[in-house]
Design an enzyme around this catalytic site. Sequence first.
Site, PDB file in Angstrom:
ATOM      1  N   HIS A 187      24.428  45.883  12.888  1.00  5.00           N
ATOM      2  CA  HIS A 187      24.091  47.430  12.755  1.00  5.00           C
ATOM      3  C   HIS A 187      24.207  47.860  14.104  1.00  5.00           C
ATOM      4  O   HIS A 187      23.145  47.173  14.733  1.00  5.00           O
ATOM      5  CB  HIS A 187      23.358  47.984  11.458  1.00  5.00           C
ATOM      6  CG  HIS A 187      24.046  49.330  11.668  1.00  5.00           C
ATOM      7  ND1 HIS A 187      23.267  50.448  12.431  1.00  5.00           N
ATOM      8  CD2 HIS A 187      24.817  50.680  10.519  1.00  5.00           C
ATOM      9  CE1 HIS A 187      24.442  51.423  12.096  1.00  5.00           C
ATOM     10  NE2 HIS A 187      25.128  51.167  11.455  1.00  5.00           N
ATOM     11  N   ASP A 207      27.897  47.797   3.978  1.00  2.00           N
ATOM     12  CA  ASP A 207      29.850  47.503   4.247  1.00  2.00           C
ATOM     13  C   ASP A 207      28.882  46.691   3.097  1.00  2.00           C
ATOM     14  O   ASP A 207      29.937  45.508   2.106  1.00  2.00           O
ATOM     15  CB  ASP A 207      30.164  47.362   4.839  1.00  2.00           C
ATOM     16  CG  ASP A 207      30.359  48.183   5.594  1.00  2.00           C
ATOM     17  OD1 ASP A 207      31.019  48.715   6.496  1.00  2.00           O
ATOM     18  OD2 ASP A 207      31.143  50.025   4.593  1.00  2.00           O
TER      19      ASP A 207
END
Length: 434
Positions: free
Chosen positions: A311, A368
Amino acid sequence: MTVDTAMSDTSTIQVGDTSLELPVVVGTENEHAIDIGTLRAKTGYITLDSGYGNTGSCKSSITYIDGEKGILRYRGYPIEVLAEHSTFLEVAWLLIYGELPKADELKRFEDEIKNHAMLHQDMRHHFEGFPATAHPMAVLSSMINATSCYHPEMLEMGAIDESFPSLVAKLIAKVATIAAFSHKKSVGEPQRYPDPSLGYCDNFLHGMFSRPYGRYTAEPEVVRALDQFLMLHADHEQNCSTSTVRMVGSSQANLFASMASGVCALWGPLHGGANQRCIEMLKMIRREKLDVKKVVERVKRKEFKLMGFGHRVYKSSDPRATILKQASDDLLSKLGVDDPLLPIAQELEAVARSDDYFLERNLYPNVDFYSGITLRAIGIPVEMFTVMFAIGRMPGWIAHWKEQHENPSARISRPRQVYTGATERDYTPIGQRA
Ligand code: SDX
């Protein structure tokens, strides 16, 4: 060029012979930013920041993320508290209007969404035109724009006026119906009209799974898991798709055009499309009976990325991934369902979390990585996974569009560049080109 802030309210930037005092902006969570709004005018220089990793595009009071500490708050409320006690529509109201709704406000909002879930009858012709194999993200983005054609009142959005709440309700309501209708188109079944007696998630699941000869009624655990999934995806400050919505909205494009642009940006596999790619990766590992440790070695050789990992902002953990990991496990056990992909995901996480390659790069599961396990348990087809992300993110996109629209000093977004192409040269007529 040297920069001296000394945590004061100005910063000194030395560019050649020019010493420039620039204001320092300090946020409510003590984030510091140098306002470079006069840099080019006073020095002729611009800044360059590929991927905007060091660049703030705006001030915002909607969502706060501390990537180092793994903190996520919507309007000051920790995501963990909202995930446990709130609902998707309550969070949608909070993000868009800034405060938790009172009971009568939430009831009105929920009722208005129920009443606007239907699509204009003529829109069914658009679905007839799509092939059954159309990706539902392509359908969603085009049908959001198509919706505004049947509601011209949605186009002429000047100020955020008294019609805005109804616009918001229509958008949040209809995206769920569009998604369910696109699923029915893909499986060759007649679309099921929304039922205004049902809540938001119940209605969506009814639209997805009720058959021509039988009504689908979701288990409460399934409804709660879907509601929490949508809540966890509702906003995430200036991510790629939200920045796209702001960029498009900055030209004063209408709400629907801006939302459709957000859907397109979210579709990318580096962004919202990762939830579909992650499940496809886990399925490939299972199908080919791959050794997880060997998969990780291939990732380290950069043969492919570990989808659902990493991320730009979170450098410790994504709090949503932590919640979704537990939620997917809970849902599977409540439903008495085993998902063979879950142990593969858990082993991948364990191997990666103990490997310096991932630790050195601060790579951890993101939102996700486990979300697909929840969606599979609910019965959502993998092609619809990113559509589910988009339905969840709709309130966040609306909130940011509204915040920018209400900012009197907001300007059209028009970044600069550093040109690296050919310098001026003479034109050679076609007959004289070697
Ligand atoms: C979302 O921004 C948001 O807030 C997004 C989001 C939201 O709610 O809106 O949180 C939702 O989009 C989550 C991210 C979903 N995408 C993925 O899961 C795709 C896989 N992840 C990566 O592609 C990547 O981690 C990104 C896109 C998420 C972040 O990319 P960055 O910040 O540009 O990082 P990078 O590509 O520069 O990577 C830094 C290093 C590189 O290695 P080196 O060049 O230093 O050797 O880390 C490596 C990368 O190769 N790396 C990975 C990796 N992610 C980064 N290596 C293997 N697998 C990965 N997933």
